[in-house]
Design a protein around this motif. Sequence first.
Motif, PDB file in Angstrom:
ATOM      1  N   GLU A  34      -0.553  82.247  32.092  1.00  0.00           N
ATOM      2  CA  GLU A  34      -0.170  82.935  30.860  1.00  0.00           C
ATOM      3  C   GLU A  34       0.282  84.365  31.143  1.00  0.00           C
ATOM      4  O   GLU A  34       1.225  84.865  30.515  1.00  0.00           O
ATOM      5  N   ASP A  35      -0.373  85.012  32.099  1.00  0.00           N
ATOM      6  CA  ASP A  35      -0.023  86.386  32.461  1.00  0.00           C
ATOM      7  C   ASP A  35       1.371  86.438  33.087  1.00  0.00           C
ATOM      8  O   ASP A  35       2.268  87.147  32.611  1.00  0.00           O
ATOM      9  N   GLN A  36       1.583  85.674  34.137  1.00  0.00           N
ATOM     10  CA  GLN A  36       2.830  85.755  34.885  1.00  0.00           C
ATOM     11  C   GLN A  36       4.022  85.185  34.122  1.00  0.00           C
ATOM     12  O   GLN A  36       5.115  85.784  34.113  1.00  0.00           O
ATOM     13  N   PHE A  37       3.851  84.046  33.475  1.00  0.00           N
ATOM     14  CA  PHE A  37       4.974  83.418  32.793  1.00  0.00           C
ATOM     15  C   PHE A  37       5.393  84.187  31.537  1.00  0.00           C
ATOM     16  O   PHE A  37       6.578  84.228  31.201  1.00  0.00           O
ATOM     17  N   SER A  38       4.435  84.798  30.834  1.00  0.00           N
ATOM     18  CA  SER A  38       4.822  85.583  29.658  1.00  0.00           C
ATOM     19  C   SER A  38       5.589  86.829  30.071  1.00  0.00           C
ATOM     20  O   SER A  38       6.582  87.201  29.437  1.00  0.00           O
ATOM     21  N   LYS A  39       5.173  87.480  31.151  1.00  0.00           N
ATOM     22  CA  LYS A  39       5.882  88.667  31.625  1.00  0.00           C
ATOM     23  C   LYS A  39       7.278  88.319  32.133  1.00  0.00           C
ATOM     24  O   LYS A  39       8.239  89.055  31.908  1.00  0.00           O
ATOM     25  N   GLU A  40       7.394  87.189  32.791  1.00  0.00           N
ATOM     26  CA  GLU A  40       8.669  86.808  33.409  1.00  0.00           C
ATOM     27  C   GLU A  40       9.684  86.286  32.396  1.00  0.00           C
ATOM     28  O   GLU A  40      10.874  86.639  32.454  1.00  0.00           O
ATOM     29  N   PHE A  41       9.243  85.452  31.449  1.00  0.00           N
ATOM     30  CA  PHE A  41      10.199  84.761  30.586  1.00  0.00           C
ATOM     31  C   PHE A  41      10.242  85.280  29.147  1.00  0.00           C
ATOM     32  O   PHE A  41      11.197  85.022  28.419  1.00  0.00           O
ATOM     33  N   LEU A  42       9.210  86.005  28.728  1.00  0.00           N
ATOM     34  CA  LEU A  42       9.269  86.690  27.435  1.00  0.00           C
ATOM     35  C   LEU A  42       9.618  88.160  27.649  1.00  0.00           C
ATOM     36  O   LEU A  42      10.021  88.837  26.704  1.00  0.00           O
ATOM     37  N   CYS A  43       9.428  88.615  28.879  1.00  0.00           N
ATOM     38  CA  CYS A  43       9.892  89.921  29.359  1.00  0.00           C
ATOM     39  C   CYS A  43       8.986  91.087  28.941  1.00  0.00           C
ATOM     40  O   CYS A  43       8.699  91.269  27.758  1.00  0.00           O
ATOM     41  N   GLU A  44       8.590  91.870  29.949  1.00  0.00           N
ATOM     42  CA  GLU A  44       7.768  93.048  29.690  1.00  0.00           C
ATOM     43  C   GLU A  44       8.508  94.045  28.809  1.00  0.00           C
ATOM     44  O   GLU A  44       7.893  94.800  28.061  1.00  0.00           O
ATOM     45  N   GLY A  45       9.853  94.048  28.890  1.00  0.00           N
ATOM     46  CA  GLY A  45      10.629  94.951  28.051  1.00  0.00           C
ATOM     47  C   GLY A  45      10.577  94.600  26.574  1.00  0.00           C
ATOM     48  O   GLY A  45      10.885  95.438  25.718  1.00  0.00           O
ATOM     49  N   TYR A  46      10.193  93.358  26.256  1.00  0.00           N
ATOM     50  CA  TYR A  46      10.047  92.932  24.864  1.00  0.00           C
ATOM     51  C   TYR A  46       8.584  92.970  24.412  1.00  0.00           C
ATOM     52  O   TYR A  46       8.283  92.603  23.273  1.00  0.00           O
ATOM     53  N   LEU A  47       7.685  93.365  25.306  1.00  0.00           N
ATOM     54  CA  LEU A  47       6.261  93.421  24.963  1.00  0.00           C
ATOM     55  C   LEU A  47       6.013  94.512  23.928  1.00  0.00           C
ATOM     56  O   LEU A  47       6.333  95.684  24.157  1.00  0.00           O
ATOM     57  N   THR A  48       5.466  94.121  22.791  1.00  0.00           N
ATOM     58  CA  THR A  48       5.219  95.059  21.701  1.00  0.00           C
ATOM     59  C   THR A  48       3.785  95.561  21.697  1.00  0.00           C
ATOM     60  O   THR A  48       3.522  96.733  21.481  1.00  0.00           O
ATOM     61  N   LYS A  49       2.851  94.633  21.943  1.00  0.00           N
ATOM     62  CA  LYS A  49       1.441  95.013  21.898  1.00  0.00           C
ATOM     63  C   LYS A  49       0.611  94.026  22.701  1.00  0.00           C
ATOM     64  O   LYS A  49       0.930  92.841  22.770  1.00  0.00           O
ATOM     65  N   GLU A  50      -0.463  94.519  23.287  1.00  0.00           N
ATOM     66  CA  GLU A  50      -1.431  93.669  23.968  1.00  0.00           C
ATOM     67  C   GLU A  50      -2.817  94.028  23.473  1.00  0.00           C
ATOM     68  O   GLU A  50      -3.206  95.197  23.471  1.00  0.00           O
ATOM     69  N   GLU A  51      -3.532  93.019  23.021  1.00  0.00           N
ATOM     70  CA  GLU A  51      -4.883  93.226  22.498  1.00  0.00           C
ATOM     71  C   GLU A  51      -5.789  92.152  23.052  1.00  0.00           C
ATOM     72  O   GLU A  51      -5.602  90.962  22.781  1.00  0.00           O
ATOM     73  N   GLY A  52      -6.756  92.538  23.876  1.00  0.00           N
ATOM     74  CA  GLY A  52      -7.648  91.551  24.471  1.00  0.00           C
ATOM     75  C   GLY A  52      -6.872  90.546  25.299  1.00  0.00           C
ATOM     76  O   GLY A  52      -6.138  90.913  26.213  1.00  0.00           O
ATOM     77  N   ARG A  53      -6.984  89.274  24.945  1.00  0.00           N
ATOM     78  CA  ARG A  53      -6.296  88.200  25.674  1.00  0.00           C
ATOM     79  C   ARG A  53      -4.983  87.788  25.014  1.00  0.00           C
ATOM     80  O   ARG A  53      -4.399  86.774  25.372  1.00  0.00           O
ATOM     81  N   LEU A  54      -4.509  88.594  24.058  1.00  0.00           N
ATOM     82  CA  LEU A  54      -3.301  88.250  23.312  1.00  0.00           C
ATOM     83  C   LEU A  54      -2.177  89.243  23.595  1.00  0.00           C
ATOM     84  O   LEU A  54      -2.393  90.459  23.603  1.00  0.00           O
TER      85      LEU A  54
END
Length: 288
Positions: A249-269
Amino acid sequence: MRTTTKGNNKFTNIPIKHIILTLFFLIFLLVILLRSSSLPTRPVSCPPTHNPHPSPDPSPTCNKLPPTTAETLVHYVTSNVTPQQTYKEISVSLGILTKKSPCNFLVFGLGHDSPMWAALNHGGRTVFVEEDKSWIRQVLEKFPGLEAYHVVYDTKVARAAELMGMGKREECRVVEDPRVSRCGLSLKGGLPEEVYEVEWDLIMVDAPTGYHDEAPGRMKAIYTAGLMARNRADGETDVFVHDVNRVVEDQFSKEFLCEGYLTKEEGRLRHFTIPSHKTRSGRPFCPT
């Protein structure tokens, strides 16, 4: 969504269920107050639901608590099972739902928190896709108003590294309908046709099972969620990935949803806001 071990009904029994109930009441109290302040002299009919299989709820006016929501509240107040997401994690998605609902909400996974998500998107369309047919039958027996479909995965967590390498190929950076994508990470035929045809405003990836090597893992679910978001005609899609404390979940979300599109991280979400790639020619798969 549900516990990681099938057949085990031991869920986290903590005060979060009371917090969830409070959230429900506050949201609908706010809606009722806002609507009552501008109500005409006669009742106004509620907007039609997007659910193709609506429950026979006789709701004559918009300022009445929907029966399905009332049933959801009763379920959580009388049940010993609670969602696995924490209050802070749920609050992230709730904030977006409060702004966008009624909307189209796709959830990978079906579980004890499903009635909550459907109720929070009252008037919209909330669809759940689940890997376990028997689990679908079990949940729908108790909550027949939910819209859920079976999805087939052909991957295993043990192949995650191989699939990550595959996902970095050029064909996996092309934005197109998942059904015709040449990328091996795309869920081409595992979902019902209508799931591909809807433009989803929110997508929650909280399944399939991914806690052991033989489990299908969320590699394809994460990639396909990102592809659906980019492939919409215009606007943006809010994509949530749960259990990002795990490697896949960590690696695939960063790679294919992109860290540049990351809006917020809370706990495991993690919450990603992904814009349409159809409205701007040449937009890179991930922002630079």
